[in-house]
Write an enzyme that holds these catalytic residues in place. Structure first.
Site, PDB file in Angstrom:
ATOM      1  N   ASP B  53      59.810  85.791   4.093  1.00 30.66           N
ATOM      2  CA  ASP B  53      58.544  85.305   4.467  1.00 30.66           C
ATOM      3  C   ASP B  53      58.281  85.113   6.030  1.00 30.66           C
ATOM      4  O   ASP B  53      59.366  85.065   6.700  1.00 30.66           O
ATOM      5  CB  ASP B  53      58.277  84.106   3.997  1.00 30.66           C
ATOM      6  CG  ASP B  53      58.045  84.023   2.359  1.00 30.66           C
ATOM      7  OD1 ASP B  53      57.608  85.212   1.830  1.00 30.66           O
ATOM      8  OD2 ASP B  53      58.265  83.014   1.869  1.00 30.66           O
ATOM      9  N   TYR B 119      71.274  83.213   0.616  1.00 32.13           N
ATOM     10  CA  TYR B 119      70.559  82.717   1.391  1.00 32.13           C
ATOM     11  C   TYR B 119      71.171  81.210   2.044  1.00 32.13           C
ATOM     12  O   TYR B 119      71.800  80.533   1.248  1.00 32.13           O
ATOM     13  CB  TYR B 119      69.176  82.357   0.787  1.00 32.13           C
ATOM     14  CG  TYR B 119      68.108  83.454   0.765  1.00 32.13           C
ATOM     15  CD1 TYR B 119      67.336  83.772   1.571  1.00 32.13           C
ATOM     16  CD2 TYR B 119      68.055  84.361  -0.316  1.00 32.13           C
ATOM     17  CE1 TYR B 119      66.603  84.930   1.826  1.00 32.13           C
ATOM     18  CE2 TYR B 119      67.379  85.614  -0.404  1.00 32.13           C
ATOM     19  CZ  TYR B 119      66.400  85.655   0.699  1.00 32.13           C
ATOM     20  OH  TYR B 119      65.449  86.832   0.826  1.00 32.13           O
TER      21      TYR B 119
END
Lengths: 253, 253
Positions: B53, B119
């Protein structure tokens, strides 16, 4: 008048250096003093452990300053420390931080009482750029012979006249300094030069690093550094490396 | 048509995310494709391991693309790798870097062949700001009970329907995913959340982290996370944490 000692970190990229200047408010000292002066309603000056040049960073800069007790609303100095830490966290720009505030002894002076200082020069030596630390390292892709640089560094250890490595041509005071230690480490793609000494001349770390890089890239052999030192002539030494790669790492009292 | 696999790092601060968009050239995919297309004189599209994003960073994003041999001046694919590495080093902006270029097997696809992804969400948890990594961590000064967050994370391990942690309200495909591992470490003033799984839903890491932070700050107890998971209702979970603290760390094939 309690005497406060503060530890300061900064990303020097946007600043004209540590020292307050009349012509710009983009100095670290100026930013900190402005906050203290606004809070206490009178000029409060701070003393740093030493200047850092425009663009140079710090992880462990130290400064001290005094605040008259009458301005502290009856607070004990220890409580003023907490207030100051919060004040700096709120008002300093995001690239300057005061990480600690302590009450110092009355006679403590952050410049005069320095025992030793450590500076680090960081070179990113890979083919691709370092995205995350790009502002704190110099990117140089040339092959460097680290062993040769370590040999060259040996000649600089101890007490010497470092006139050849001084950026101030009009320096009138002594150019004798003592370097206690130089380490050159390879950390991933980084080559990290760490210098500890009792004090350093203007641009000295940057010129010494430029000279070691000359050795590392084969411009001259390690032994030549002894001749440069001996010459006491600035033009004999290597280039002044860019400020971007330099960080004031630690000050010991 | 040789198939090239590249490893990419980026500071996502200035970008609208990974995925190419018609309305802006501020995407990572767009920047890389523009360089390839300019160099080879025809449109070359790249496939990433997945989207990130706007504002999210990457240390180990992976992508692949094909270049017709006719465009490679008779060079062997291994030599084209070197040329590409130099091309990217020269033309990418300083906050994007291609760190490695390899020849991949003909059938390699960077999204379809993902085995697992890691992540990392980083919170800077000290009273003062982190000057040097300020763009890669979220600064949150609230006290967090790390042990309680670790207990809460246990409920999320394994294969579950993570609908409650999905930012896409119109998600039509399966919201079942498998989280292999969650570690929560204290590193100096940093609290680092590391997530490894076979894939993650939109905003999933940021919502899971927001939920764990709710637990850490005492909004609800660790056991409540099991109920949130069970509910499959987005509104039951914690807030979507800001993109700034999130980094795509590694993709394993």
């Amino acid at each position: 008048m309690a005497n406060y000692k503060i530890y300061i970190q900064y990303d020097g990229t946007r600043y004209k250096g540590w020292q307050r200047q009349r012509t710009t408010d983009q100095t670290i000292q100026g930013k900190i003093e402005a906050i203290l002066t606004r809070r206490y309603g009178r000029t409060i000056e701070i003393d740093g452990s030493g200047r850092t040049d425009a663009g140079v960073h710090a992880r462990g800069q130290v400064a001290n300053f005094r605040i008259p007790e009458a301005l502290c609303d009856g607070k004990a100095p220890e409580d003023v420390c907490d207030e100051l830490l919060a004040l700096f966290a709120e008002y300093l720009p995001e690239d300057i931080a005061v990480t600690e505030v302590r009450v110092a002894s009355e006679r403590f002076h952050s410049r005069l009482n320095v025992v030793k200082k450590t500076y680090v020069y960081r070179i990113w030596n890979a083919a691709y750029p370092n995205v995350f630390e790009r502002k704190y390292m110099l990117h140089d892709t040339r092959h460097m012979d680290v062993e040769a640089m370590r040999q060259a560094a040996e000649y600089l250890l101890g007490k010497h006249d470092f006139a050849a490595f001084c950026g101030n041509a009009k320096m009138k005071k002594s150019t004798v300094r003592t370097i206690h230690e130089i380490s050159i480490e390879e950390i991933g793609g980084e080559i990290r030069f760490t210098y500890t000494g009792n004090g350093f001349l203007q641009n000295m770390i940057r010129i010494v690093t430029g000279t070691l890089v000359d050795v590392g890239t084969g411009v001259y052999p390690p032994e030549h550094v002894a001749e440069i030192l001996e010459s006491k002539v600035r033009a004999e030494a290597g280039p002044t490396m860019p400020a971007q790669g330099l960080t004031l790492w630690e000050v010991v009292y």
